[in-house]
Design an enzyme around this catalytic site. Structure first.
Site, PDB file in Angstrom:
ATOM      1  CE1 TYR A 103      -3.223  -2.837   0.313  1.00  0.00           C
ATOM      2  CE2 TYR A 103      -3.502  -2.351   2.640  1.00  0.00           C
ATOM      3  CZ  TYR A 103      -3.830  -3.092   1.533  1.00  0.00           C
ATOM      4  OH  TYR A 103      -4.778  -4.085   1.641  1.00  0.00           O
ATOM      5  N   PRO A 152     -19.225   1.791  -3.735  1.00  0.00           N
ATOM      6  CG  PRO A 152     -18.895   3.781  -2.568  1.00  0.00           C
ATOM      7  CD  PRO A 152     -18.738   3.163  -3.929  1.00  0.00           C
ATOM      8  CG  PHE A 178     -12.023   0.914  -5.615  1.00  0.00           C
ATOM      9  CD1 PHE A 178     -11.329   1.926  -4.958  1.00  0.00           C
ATOM     10  CD2 PHE A 178     -11.403  -0.315  -5.768  1.00  0.00           C
ATOM     11  CE1 PHE A 178     -10.044   1.722  -4.482  1.00  0.00           C
ATOM     12  CE2 PHE A 178     -10.108  -0.531  -5.292  1.00  0.00           C
ATOM     13  CZ  PHE A 178      -9.427   0.490  -4.653  1.00  0.00           C
ATOM     14  CG  LEU A 194     -18.456  -0.350   4.385  1.00  0.00           C
ATOM     15  CD1 LEU A 194     -18.023   0.980   4.972  1.00  0.00           C
ATOM     16  CD2 LEU A 194     -19.841  -0.732   4.900  1.00  0.00           C
ATOM     17  N   GLY A 195     -18.313  -2.422  -0.086  1.00  0.00           N
ATOM     18  CA  GLY A 195     -18.388  -2.366  -1.539  1.00  0.00           C
ATOM     19  C   GLY A 195     -17.118  -1.917  -2.215  1.00  0.00           C
TER      20      GLY A 195
END
Length: 285
Positions: free
Chosen positions: A63, A217, A215, A212-213
Site C-alpha cells: 500500500y 460503495p 471502490f 462496504l463495496g
C-alpha cells in the site's frame, strides 16, 4: 478509553481481537499509491482508532508502497501489547501504480523483511495473484513453503490467506496452520457464504475486504430503508449485518477521516432485528 460497546471478540492466531477493526489501505494516496493527501489526519485516525478500542489493524507494505506501514509506525509505535497488526505479501507495485504478482522466494522473503522494518509481524497473509480481481485456482505450495520457513525462523508468528478458493485453503492447511482468510465479501457480494460457515466450524477467522463495496460503495433501496428505520447510515447497517452474519467475521473497514471512523465504529452498537435481516436479503446479488 474504548468507545465501542459491542465487546464481541474472536481469536485470531494467539490474539483475542475485537471484531470491528481497521483497514489502513485508504491511508495511502489515490489508487492506494503514493503519500496521503493529509498525513497528519492519517496519523490522527490511527491514534483515535486505537484509543477507541480497535486492536486489529490490517495493512500491507504494497500500500503506497511502504506508505501505510510507515504511517502506522509513526502513529502507534511502541505498539500496545494487545494490538494485532496483520500484513499481506505476494504482490508488488509498478512505477505506474499497477499491481503485480511477487511470488518468488526472493520476493516473498524481501517483502517480509520490508514489513519488519516498520511492523512486528503477528500475521502475514499470502495474497494469491492468479487473478487480481478475485480467487482463481492455482498452487500456492511453493510460496507457502517460503512463509512456513520464515515462520520457523521466528520472523512471523502466523500465516493467513487472501483472495483464495476453498481448495487452496485446504491445500494450505497441509503445509502450515492457517489462522485467517481474507476475501471479498459484503451484503451484496456473497459468494463465500458456504466457506464462511466452514471456517467458523474450524475456528478460523474470515476477514472480508471491501465490506462496504470497495471502490463501488453499496447502494440499495432496501439498505437505505432499513437504515432510515434504525436511524443509522446505510454503511453502518452493512457493517452491522456482517457482524451478525457469523461470529468468525472480523471487520476492517478503512477510512482516512476521523468522522467516518467514528461512524464505522458505531456500527458495533447496532443490533439488526429479524425483520431488518429479512429485508436485507433483497440486497444479495
Amino acid at each position: 478509553m474504548s468507545t465501542m460497546t459491542n465487546s464481541a471478540t474472536f481469536k485470531l492466531g494467539d490474539h483475542t481481537v475485537r471484531r470491528l477493526g481497521y483497514g489502513a489501505m485508504q491511508l495511502a494516496g489515490k489508487g492506494v499509491f503514493g503519500p496521503p493527501r493529509d498525513r497528519a489526519e492519517a496519523i490522527a485516525v490511527l491514534r483515535e482508532a486505537v484509543e477507541s478500542g480497535v486492536n486489529h489493524i490490517d495493512t500491507s507494505d504494497f500500500y503506497g508502497p511502504h506508505v501505510t506501514n510507515e504511517i502506522i509506525r509513526e502513529a502507534l509505535h511502541p505498539y500496545a501489547s494487545d494490538l494485532l497488526i496483520v500484513t499481506k505479501v505476494g504482490a508488488s507495485r509498478g512505477a505506474d501504480a499497477s499491481w503485480k504478482p511477487a511470488f518468488s522466494r526472493a520476493e516473498l522473503t524481501q517483502a517480509v523483511h520490508d514489513n519488519l522494518r516498520n511492523l512486528g509481524l503477528d500475521v502475514v497473509n499470502l495474497r494469491a495473484m492468479f487473478d487480481v480481481h478475485g480467487p482463481a485456482e492455482g498452487s500456492l505450495d511453493e510460496a507457502l513453503d517460503v512463509l512456513a520457513d520464515l515462520k520457523q525462523q521466528g520472523l512471523i508468528r502466523h500465516i493467513g490467506l487472501s483472495n483464495v478458493t476453498a481448495k487452496q485453503i485446504e491445500d494450505a492447511g497441509k503445509i502450515t496452520d492457517i489462522v485467517c482468510v481474507q476475501n471479498q465479501y459484503n451484503l451484496a457480494h456473497r459468494h463465500d457464504d458456504v466457506l464462511i460457515d466452514t471456517l467458523a466450524a474450524r475456528g478460523i477467522a474470515y476477514v472480508p475486504f471491501f465490506p462496504l463495496g470497495g471502490f463501488s460503495p453499496l447502494q440499495s433501496s432496501a439498505l437505505s430503508d432499513v437504515a432510515a428505520k434504525l436511524n443509522a447510515t446505510p454503511m453502518q447497517v452493512a457493517l452491522a449485518w456482517l457482524l451478525q452474519r457469523s461470529r468468525n467475521i472480523l471487520l476492517i473497514p478503512g477510512t482516512s477521516s476521523r468522522g467516518h471512523l467514528r461512524e464505522n465504529l458505531a456500527a458495533a452498537t447496532i443490533e439488526l432485528p429479524s425483520e431488518a435481516l429479512s429485508e436485507l436479503e433483497k440486497v444479495a446479488g
